[in-house]
Design a protein around this motif. Structure first.
Motif, PDB file in Angstrom:
ATOM      1  N   THR A   1      37.232  40.596  49.567  1.00 41.72           N
ATOM      2  CA  THR A   1      38.090  40.827  48.282  1.00 41.72           C
ATOM      3  C   THR A   1      38.978  39.711  47.878  1.00 41.72           C
ATOM      4  O   THR A   1      39.086  39.186  46.842  1.00 41.72           O
ATOM      5  CB  THR A   1      38.845  41.982  48.440  1.00 41.72           C
ATOM      6  OG1 THR A   1      39.556  42.194  49.531  1.00 41.72           O
ATOM      7  CG2 THR A   1      37.784  43.469  48.158  1.00 41.72           C
TER       8      THR A   1
ATOM      9  N   ARG B   1      38.888  37.061  44.968  1.00 44.39           N
ATOM     10  CA  ARG B   1      40.131  36.800  44.033  1.00 44.39           C
ATOM     11  C   ARG B   1      40.586  35.379  43.703  1.00 44.39           C
ATOM     12  O   ARG B   1      40.931  35.204  42.774  1.00 44.39           O
ATOM     13  CB  ARG B   1      41.261  37.703  44.986  1.00 44.39           C
ATOM     14  CG  ARG B   1      42.401  38.210  44.077  1.00 44.39           C
ATOM     15  CD  ARG B   1      43.105  39.119  44.830  1.00 44.39           C
ATOM     16  NE  ARG B   1      43.709  40.191  44.014  1.00 44.39           N
ATOM     17  CZ  ARG B   1      44.597  41.335  44.266  1.00 44.39           C
ATOM     18  NH1 ARG B   1      44.622  41.473  45.656  1.00 44.39           N
ATOM     19  NH2 ARG B   1      44.870  42.136  43.513  1.00 44.39           N
TER      20      ARG B   1
ATOM     21  N   THR C   1      33.767  44.171  48.710  1.00 47.00           N
ATOM     22  CA  THR C   1      33.741  44.401  47.322  1.00 47.00           C
ATOM     23  C   THR C   1      32.724  45.699  46.789  1.00 47.00           C
ATOM     24  O   THR C   1      33.044  46.086  45.713  1.00 47.00           O
ATOM     25  CB  THR C   1      33.052  43.104  46.682  1.00 47.00           C
ATOM     26  OG1 THR C   1      31.867  42.852  47.246  1.00 47.00           O
ATOM     27  CG2 THR C   1      33.844  41.919  47.274  1.00 47.00           C
TER      28      THR C   1
ATOM     29  N   MET D   1      35.062  48.479  46.758  1.00 46.20           N
ATOM     30  CA  MET D   1      36.034  48.357  45.621  1.00 46.20           C
ATOM     31  C   MET D   1      35.062  49.139  44.258  1.00 46.20           C
ATOM     32  O   MET D   1      35.921  49.847  43.556  1.00 46.20           O
ATOM     33  CB  MET D   1      36.320  47.024  45.159  1.00 46.20           C
ATOM     34  CG  MET D   1      37.231  46.423  46.395  1.00 46.20           C
ATOM     35  SD  MET D   1      38.811  47.044  46.429  1.00 46.20           S
ATOM     36  CE  MET D   1      39.479  46.718  44.745  1.00 46.20           C
TER      37      MET D   1
ATOM     38  N   THR E   1      44.297  47.406  46.159  1.00 48.68           N
ATOM     39  CA  THR E   1      43.117  46.884  46.753  1.00 48.68           C
ATOM     40  C   THR E   1      42.637  47.798  47.943  1.00 48.68           C
ATOM     41  O   THR E   1      41.683  48.193  48.291  1.00 48.68           O
ATOM     42  CB  THR E   1      42.967  45.187  47.376  1.00 48.68           C
ATOM     43  OG1 THR E   1      43.229  44.494  45.953  1.00 48.68           O
ATOM     44  CG2 THR E   1      41.649  44.897  47.618  1.00 48.68           C
TER      45      THR E   1
END
Lengths: 753, 753
Positions: B462, B466, A651, A654, A553
């Motif tokens: 994130t 998750r 996010t 990502m 991550t």
């Protein structure tokens, strides 16, 4: 000779038309292929040709009764389908003609249709009620040739190493007790060190070959033997030895490198701490310079500031310790110091406490431990001083003035290890895929009521979707990582760019490998769960690859930040609006291609065109970069501090990191294909690239649809093509996994008996 | 008192407006909430109100400088944000007013905005540069109350059982050696049997309570203690004892059931064979009736036709053996026979060969083995004869004439076990989530340059993505499975429908659990990989839940076929065209709702409305059913045999099975909420339902976009809402995992120290 209403000239097209219409197989460009073949065919009469061309009309498809009649004609012939023929459908056609007519030469025109449409036995095997002489795999392609391509420049050395691994000492077996397992792995590592395999990346002067690429190949090959062995090998030679090579200077090389490479000096790499994993810069261990004794005092300040998960900790006599270097009361940032941790009686040195980390999900042959330092004194010379040094005058000095840059330069030298980790994980995926595919080519389950023999599970579409796109991905990632290692070995490389690339690929690939091993486990049912069959073992071992050498991550965000920093120069001279303007103009160029015709173009030629895939990937990266920059700017304009702004778009980061890495992998693979010699293997690689490209676009179809980049029809067509390509590759799937070149002894498993 | 350009009446809105505009938080219905609050507020002057309402204009948002000025006003106040307040933002506002003005009562109107907009500290904590008095969790909701709801009717018994498990014999520890581990687990199972926990589902006459629901609760609770214990418990009492209860008759119950329930008679369930797993109907073991001796001869015909992975095989003295029953030379299909496999000296009976299956990825406390039978003779009475019997006259008889129906009736009795398996997996997910969440509430990593303390990883978006949607899913699945168990216990249930439901839910949920445990492993980094912290252990154990009691891929197809068979009556009377017409008219009704306004409706009220989610799920199921039926019809029309046609649409079947099961879970959960008492907990459950609904639609967004059901804007809005809902639930996440009710001793793990 039996009677039929079809003329010989039409008869040999009938199996083709049956396959085509039973599955609604044709796109416009494919109709063209069939039409051309018919037109060029000297055998059918003009009347025959008119009839055949009439059956190609997508607007007025043949009637169901006609189709049934074709089927009856085929079934009544009693002809057998032999899958292992070079052109099984063309040959079947010929035999059917022979059944009904006196004269039945082989029709070359049919071959062309068979090849160009990619029609494979598993497309039509189920459609005919004819007996199939079935072989699990085709040998149209050549696994040896593929393996050679994957081995690249190191082929000879790799072959020698594979042979070397057939020594019984490398036989895999279940070891439940960690101390027994660790002893075995230690012995294996020492043998490898002894034979010179450990030192390969070091300079020749220290017993090596200065060959990082070969080192990486050795590393990935070891994974077929055992995960623990691979990781312990990497810790000893890559991390410990590598830290001396990359962070130390000549005095350290002279003193330690040869012994590190031969495993006579066992060492560990003590970076991670209990409270600081991803945030290396925040580690608490200190190395304080003591002028009086001209030495460094290594110290663990708090009980929870110990080093942790340190591989080789239970065997090593020396550690590369990462610590905050404090000179004259000033913290000069993280540096690395060589610290003896055991004496020659194998007892911990005074002030050093070492504890076993205990059992893990996998890799239990690696002795991970925790280490505490209580005011441990080492000579000043033990500082690995390539990027920062303490002079005899007791003053700190570094050529890199900016502490930030210095830190990242030091960490940058670890990039090679990150590539190796991804390569090792990929070997795990190769192994699992090979086992699962070979099992699926012998395992049968369920059948039609009429058949005695059950179907091979490899012939189930769900099974094909589970395994075949993953095989294609594995090829793409193998080539991408090889390119990375070569780039890494090239001194002229832009190291920041390489770091971005490696960060993204490591995360992308290790995640892929874990997903794939899981699919393979499930694809093998109960057998996949038994340790003796290796998949379960690989699952336990590869799991942690998503965490170590950089948490995925964190790495994906690093990759995305790397993409943003491409615009740094622009940003520094003219600010963020200027960056946005630049991005917007780049996007504009790409947008010009996207019109209603494009977003709904579903023809095979377009969908299979690498230009389409590249455009889609490039557009996604650019668009995500643009929207990301916009969002960050908006936050900053409103007074949100940059750190918080980046947190808020996490996010999004990502998504960008992933998109960028996929684009990188795809373009690396297609560049590689461009350099391949013409021939069947190149054709096969092109097919793998198409499958990868479409599969990746499919996975992110919701994004493309939201952007209006894809229309619904095109998105559906892509899904269908992914299934169809998988099914086209089905006959070649065993050759494709054999191409991974896993040494035969590693595949002697009960599941494949 | 400091000076500010804002009047007291506007001042207390400023923190709200800052949060709103810094994040562009508002949809139209949310603007309405704020507008209403302002209008009803007696404190601001008319002028103030005009200013405030002006700041609500989405078309003309406040200027960046205005926003920065708000921020400065907040920062300059030096007021501290106390997260644990009931209404932290409203209280912060009050304090800011106090800083700048003489009079500063608490403004109730602000509360309303805070609650209705779901603004939580983690939305704005990063935005202000004020000191935060931070607590990891809010205690606004009550974990005990939630736990009570989840326990349902069995609350008292479950509490007693949880307490019972605190006995040190149930302490979890790492056991590497399988024989040691198996002995320990056997002892635990015997204790549970002895205390009456094994027999709970059996009738009272045999020491039970006739309570399948409580049995399932006991089963799922055991999973917190250990996976091997849970599975061995299930094999002994659920599968072995259950086969006697469900397939046997009174004579078997009288003779065996009490001893099975107390674990005095250890037994196993011998169904799966090496060459026949999913295809139970194809098993090869035979039970041939021998009239001369009035007995059954149990035989394994080929070396690879052995029973395999049979739990309890190394300890059991009796086996329920599934075999082809052959009477007078005729195969009557699969039946079950009780076969003694060990004598009282614990040696295998003559003709019985038992081998250890060896080490597995997990569940090594379960003694799985392989069993071969070589002409083993047992009395005719050992046939479990509820659905098919051999009379004294040596003739076969069954009330169910259709062998197909008979087979499925027998297998149908195993549905309870399938629910338990899903419940057990879900306990694994609950455990992993609880550990990962609690760890994320103490683990810190990285920080702003200005802060000393690093951020909690639970505050990373994130990390929230998750874990938090997975917590919501867990709630939905818990309730769904509870409903299933109650339906199962209800004699009036349509068993075919229940089987369809359970098949789909088992597959959906066990896949979800594996994914979740994997996310939790990674979310805990290296600590997640250490066996001592349980997540790695759970990963190994739960992995096989996707395969046993029905392979998930097979079950999903079964679920889809169940959906199709809803149209069986229609099909049988008027054929497939009539089915298609019916489906098409059902679809038509649903389509009428889908207009451009609907496909782009992004307002919160609409997106959060369960009616929207239900419509979307229902539409998907109907549409997939329709297109599936169409495809099958097309194949059949062209002469493709049905078995092959179903093979060709296999991935479509998977999609339908999944869609149907998600719809089922969602509607079960929302039905449950409809029955809840009003109050905060109900509100919380509603929020979980919304998150689940939107998250599931998001996951399949590409399909919805392809269908034109969602427009791009709406799809993007859904993605954003999923992130936002996760972040809104962040303060309550610890309460939510505490609500799972995991006994405290099971959470005494190094990672949570």
């Amino acid at each position: 000779m039996q009677k039929t209403s079809y003329s010989p000239g039409t008869l040999n097209y009938i199996p083709f038309f049956y396959v085509i219409w039973a599955d609604n197989l044709l796109s416009i460009s494919e109709v063209a292929v069939v039409r051309r073949a018919i037109k060029n065919d000297p055998m059918p009469t003009l009347e025959d040709k008119a009839l055949l061309l009439g059956w190609l009309d997508r607007e007025n498809p043949p009637l169901d009764n006609e189709i049934k009649n074709w089927k009856r004609t085929i079934s009544n012939s009693g002809v057998k389908l032999v899958e292992s023929e070079a052109f099984p459908l063309s040959t079947l056609s010929q035999k059917i003609v022979c059944h009904y007519a006196a004269d039945c030469p082989f029709n070359e025109n049919l071959k062309e249709i068979e090849v160009n449409l990619g029609i494979q036995p598993n497309h039509y095997r189920h459609l005919f009620e004819v007996e199939t002489i079935h072989e699990g795999t085709s040998h149209y392609f050549d696994a040896t040739e593929i393996d050679k391509i994957l081995k690249g420049n190191d082929a000879m050395e790799i072959d020698r190493f594979r042979k070397f691994l057939s020594d019984p000492i490398f036989n895999w077996k279940i070891e439940r007790d960690k101390s027994v397992f660790r002893r075995k792995v230690l012995e294996q590592v020492q043998i490898l060190g002894n034979k010179g395999y450990g030192a390969i990346a070091y300079p020749r002067a220290y017993g090596g070959k200065g060959d990082m690429s070969l080192y990486a190949s050795i590393f990935e090959t070891l994974m077929f033997v055992d995960g623990s062995l691979t990781i312990k090998f990497g810790v000893q030679f890559g991390l410990f030895g590598g830290s001396i090579q990359n962070l130390g200077t000549k005095k350290h090389h002279d003193q330690y490198l040869r012994n590190a490479g031969s495993a006579n000096l066992l060492g560990c790499f003590a970076m991670t701490e209990s409270r600081h994993g991803s945030n290396v810069r925040g580690i608490k261990t200190t190395a304080t310079y003591d002028k009086a004794s001209d030495s460094l005092i290594i110290h663990t300040p708090g009980q929870d500031d110990n080093k942790v998960y340190i591989g080789n900790a239970l065997h090593a006599t020396m550690a590369s310790v990462f610590a905050q270097l404090i000179v004259n009361g000033k913290n000069e940032g993280v540096h690395t110091v060589l610290v003896p941790i055991r004496n020659n009686k194998n007892e911990p040195m005074p002030g050093v406490t070492i504890k076993d980390n205990g059992y893990k999900l996998g890799l239990n042959g690696v002795d991970n431990g925790k280490i505490w330092f209580d005011q441990v004194k080492v000579p000043r010379e033990n500082l690995l001083n390539k990027y920062g040094d303490i002079g005899k005058d007791g003053k700190y000095h570094s050529d890199i003035k900016n502490p930030n840059k210095r830190f990242f330069t030091m960490l940058g030298t670890l990039v090679g290890g990150r590539i190796c980790v991804a390569k090792g994980a990929l070997s795990g995926a190769k192994m699992a895929l090979t086992i699962a595919v070979k099992y699926a080519l012998k395992r049968r389950q369920f059948s039609d009521n009429v058949k005695i023999q059950e179907d091979l599970i490899m012939d189930y579409p769900t099974h094909q979707m589970r395994l075949i796109p993953a095989v294609a991905e594995t090829y793409v990632y193998h080539i991408s990582l090889d390119r990375m290692i070569n780039t890494y070995s090239d001194a002229s490389t832009d190291s920041r760019k390489l770091e971005t690339h490696v960060a993204g690929l490591k995360a992308l690939i290790t995640w892929f490998c874990n997903d794939t091993i899981q699919e393979c486990r499930e694809a093998c049912g109960g057998k996949g769960y038994m340790m003796e069959n290796r998949i379960a073992d690989l699952k336990g071992d590869v799991d942690i690859f998503t965490t170590f050498e950089g948490d995925n991550t964190v790495l994906m965000q690093l990759a995305a930040k790397g993409v943003l920093s491409d615009f740094k120069a622009e940003y520094e001279t003219s600010g963020i609006s200027s960056v946005l303007k630049l991005l917007s103009s780049q996007l504009g160029e790409r947008l010009s291609a996207i019109n209603p015709l494009y977003t709904n173009k579903v023809d095979k030629d377009h969908l299979y065109d690498p230009k389409f895939h590249k455009h889609a990937f490039d557009y996604r990266t650019k668009r995500l970069t643009y929207t990301l920059a916009m969002r960050i700017r908006d936050y900053i304009k409103k007074g949100v501090p940059p750190y918080q702004a980046f947190l808020k778009v996490q996010t999004h980061l990502m998504a960008l990191g992933k998109a960028y890495s996929i684009e990188l992998a795809y373009t690396t693979f297609t560049d590689f294909i461009d350099g391949m010699a013409d021939g069947k293997t190149r054709f096969l690689f092109q097919k793998l690239a198409v499958l990868y490209g479409l599969h990746e676009i499919k996975k992110d179809a919701s994004w493309y649809l939201e952007q209006g980049y894809l229309g619904g029809t095109k998105s559906k067509a892509i899904k269908q093509r992914v299934e169809r390509l998988s099914s086209e590759l089905r006959p070649h799937i065993e050759v494709l996994v054999d191409g991974f070149g896993i040494p035969e002894p590693c595949l002697r498993l009960p599941i494949l008996d």
